[in-house]
Design an enzyme around this catalytic site. Structure first.
Site, PDB file in Angstrom:
ATOM      1  N   SER A 112       0.846  -1.203   0.000  1.00  0.00           N
ATOM      2  CA  SER A 112       0.000   0.000   0.000  1.00  0.00           C
ATOM      3  C   SER A 112       0.880   1.252   0.000  1.00  0.00           C
ATOM      4  CB  SER A 112      -0.876   0.020   1.258  1.00  0.00           C
ATOM      5  OG  SER A 112      -1.363   1.337   1.466  1.00  0.00           O
ATOM      6  N   HIS A 172      -0.894  -1.313  -4.321  1.00  0.00           N
ATOM      7  CA  HIS A 172      -2.198  -1.019  -3.703  1.00  0.00           C
ATOM      8  C   HIS A 172      -2.314   0.482  -3.492  1.00  0.00           C
ATOM      9  CE1 HIS A 172      -5.775  -2.244  -1.392  1.00  0.00           C
ATOM     10  NE2 HIS A 172      -5.453  -1.290  -0.548  1.00  0.00           N
ATOM     11  N   ASP A 190      -4.492   3.395  -2.139  1.00  0.00           N
ATOM     12  CA  ASP A 190      -5.621   3.699  -1.242  1.00  0.00           C
ATOM     13  C   ASP A 190      -6.178   5.087  -1.547  1.00  0.00           C
ATOM     14  OD1 ASP A 190      -4.006   1.843   1.270  1.00  0.00           O
ATOM     15  OD2 ASP A 190      -5.983   1.412   0.429  1.00  0.00           O
ATOM     16  N   MET A 215      -8.863   7.847  -0.778  1.00  0.00           N
ATOM     17  CA  MET A 215      -9.751   8.215   0.334  1.00  0.00           C
ATOM     18  C   MET A 215     -10.283   9.630   0.102  1.00  0.00           C
ATOM     19  SD  MET A 215      -7.490   6.817   3.505  1.00  0.00           S
ATOM     20  CE  MET A 215      -6.832   5.140   3.501  1.00  0.00           C
ATOM     21  N   HIS A 260      -8.017   0.823  -4.480  1.00  0.00           N
ATOM     22  CA  HIS A 260      -9.002   0.595  -3.417  1.00  0.00           C
ATOM     23  C   HIS A 260      -9.748   1.904  -3.184  1.00  0.00           C
ATOM     24  CE1 HIS A 260      -9.577  -0.450   1.145  1.00  0.00           C
ATOM     25  NE2 HIS A 260     -10.723  -0.399   0.492  1.00  0.00           N
ATOM     26  N   MET A 275     -12.019   4.078  -1.363  1.00  0.00           N
ATOM     27  CA  MET A 275     -12.742   4.335  -0.121  1.00  0.00           C
ATOM     28  C   MET A 275     -13.397   5.702  -0.259  1.00  0.00           C
ATOM     29  SD  MET A 275      -9.810   2.806   2.412  1.00  0.00           S
ATOM     30  CE  MET A 275      -8.568   3.000   1.133  1.00  0.00           C
ATOM     31  N   MET A 296     -11.220  -6.273   4.813  1.00  0.00           N
ATOM     32  CA  MET A 296     -10.539  -5.278   5.653  1.00  0.00           C
ATOM     33  C   MET A 296     -10.277  -5.882   7.027  1.00  0.00           C
ATOM     34  SD  MET A 296     -10.031  -2.805   3.689  1.00  0.00           S
ATOM     35  CE  MET A 296      -9.297  -1.735   4.918  1.00  0.00           C
ATOM     36  N   ASP A 318      -6.381  -6.771   4.004  1.00  0.00           N
ATOM     37  CA  ASP A 318      -5.845  -5.414   3.978  1.00  0.00           C
ATOM     38  C   ASP A 318      -5.993  -4.724   5.330  1.00  0.00           C
ATOM     39  OD1 ASP A 318      -6.858  -2.491   1.983  1.00  0.00           O
ATOM     40  OD2 ASP A 318      -5.243  -2.798   3.417  1.00  0.00           O
TER      41      ASP A 318
HETATM   42  C1  DX5 Z   1      -6.531   1.392   5.240  1.00  0.00           C
HETATM   43  C2  DX5 Z   1      -5.994   0.953   3.905  1.00  0.00           C
HETATM   44  C3  DX5 Z   1      -4.945  -0.109   4.005  1.00  0.00           C
HETATM   45  C4  DX5 Z   1      -3.768   0.358   4.804  1.00  0.00           C
HETATM   46  C5  DX5 Z   1      -2.810  -0.770   5.014  1.00  0.00           C
HETATM   47  O1  DX5 Z   1      -7.732   2.073   5.043  1.00  0.00           O
HETATM   48  O2  DX5 Z   1      -7.040   0.428   3.110  1.00  0.00           O
HETATM   49  O3  DX5 Z   1      -4.519  -0.483   2.700  1.00  0.00           O
HETATM   50  O4  DX5 Z   1      -3.129   1.393   4.129  1.00  0.00           O
HETATM   51  O5  DX5 Z   1      -1.737  -0.227   5.694  1.00  0.00           O
HETATM   52  P1  DX5 Z   1      -1.055  -0.987   6.925  1.00  0.00           P
HETATM   53  O6  DX5 Z   1      -0.407  -2.200   6.288  1.00  0.00           O
HETATM   54  O7  DX5 Z   1      -0.080  -0.001   7.460  1.00  0.00           O
HETATM   55  O8  DX5 Z   1      -2.143  -1.351   7.867  1.00  0.00           O
HETATM   56 ZN    ZN Z   2      -6.459  -0.485   1.106  1.00  0.00          ZN
END
Ligand code: DX5
Ligand code: ZN
Length: 219
Positions: A9, A34, A36, A38, A67, A69, A138, A176
């Site tokens: 990620s 990955h 993320d 947001m 991903h 979100m 998750m 994840d």
């Molecule tokens: C959280 C993300 C994850 C997160 C994983 O909302 O979807 O992908 O970044 O990071 P670590 O491995 O640090 O938990």
């Molecule tokens: Zn993620």
């Protein structure tokens, strides 16, 4: 048994030099990246959007495991597909019509993933499993890297694996959140075949990402 893949990620990467960080991950043997996304609305954090993904995609041939979100998500799917996402994963709670959003991603010739938050049950997506390429379980509440792994979600991974075997389906099971060297083996044994990791990959062993990716994969 599917090959175990590692999807680092970039939420834990240096945002001041994401292009270089993605190249580092590629050279270190990551299977995909990955990303993320947001929006500060679906989750209480804000990261990057289509323009940054588009710029990063120009610099890398890696698979972008995006991903989302964000909510509402449906009207933005095309923008992420155009920006270069290869896998587009959405949350059921973020769309009024999950089936329509799944079909939209498929229509854009992208792999489609659906993500289950820790408290969301498999029943929410059971009718869609035949149509999707990936289920993202998750193991933290989405929004931030560096959180503690929630082992109770492993029951969902096991249940999904059983359903997959019984119905002879082929979707990937990705996990994840809080994945590290102590829980990656348990996650794989439960049925996950793609591990997402941010903190462990970027921060462990003095940031030796090649070593950290190999350690996670080799469990
Ligand atoms: C959280 C993300 C994850 C997160 C994983 O909302 O979807 O992908 O970044 O990071 P670590 O491995 O640090 O938990
Ligand atoms: Zn993620």
């Amino acid at each position: 048994m599917k090959k175990i893949q590692i999807s680092p990620s970039i939420l834990s990467a240096d945002f001041g030099q994401l292009g270089i960080e993605i190249k580092r991950l590629e050279d270190a043997g990551a299977d995909m990246i990955h990303v993320d996304v947001m929006d500060g609305h679906f989750v209480p954090n804000l990261t990057i959007g289509p323009p940054v993904i588009k710029a990063l995609k120009k610099q890398s041939s890696m698979i972008f495991d995006v991903h989302l979100m964000i909510s509402p998500v449906h009207k933005y799917i095309e923008a992420y597909a155009d920006a270069g996402a290869d896998i587009i994963t959405i949350h059921p709670e973020a769309t009024d019509d999950l089936n329509l959003s799944i079909l939209k991603i498929k229509e854009l010739n992208k792999k489609v993933g659906v993500s289950l938050n820790p408290e969301t049950k498999i029943d929410t997506i059971i009718e869609h499993l035949k149509k999707i390429d990936l289920v993202l379980i998750m193991s933290v509440n989405p929004g931030f890297g560096g959180q503690k792994f929630m082992p109770e979600v492993l029951e969902k991974v096991k249940k999904l694996r059983d359903i997959k075997e019984k119905q002879e389906l082929n979707f990937d099971i990705e996990i994840d959140g809080g994945i590290n060297f102590d829980n990656s083996k348990t996650a794989i044994e439960a049925g996950a075949n793609i591990l997402v990791s941010g903190t462990t990959i970027f921060k462990s062993n003095n940031g030796d990402i090649k070593k950290n990716i190999e350690l996670l994969r080799s469990k």
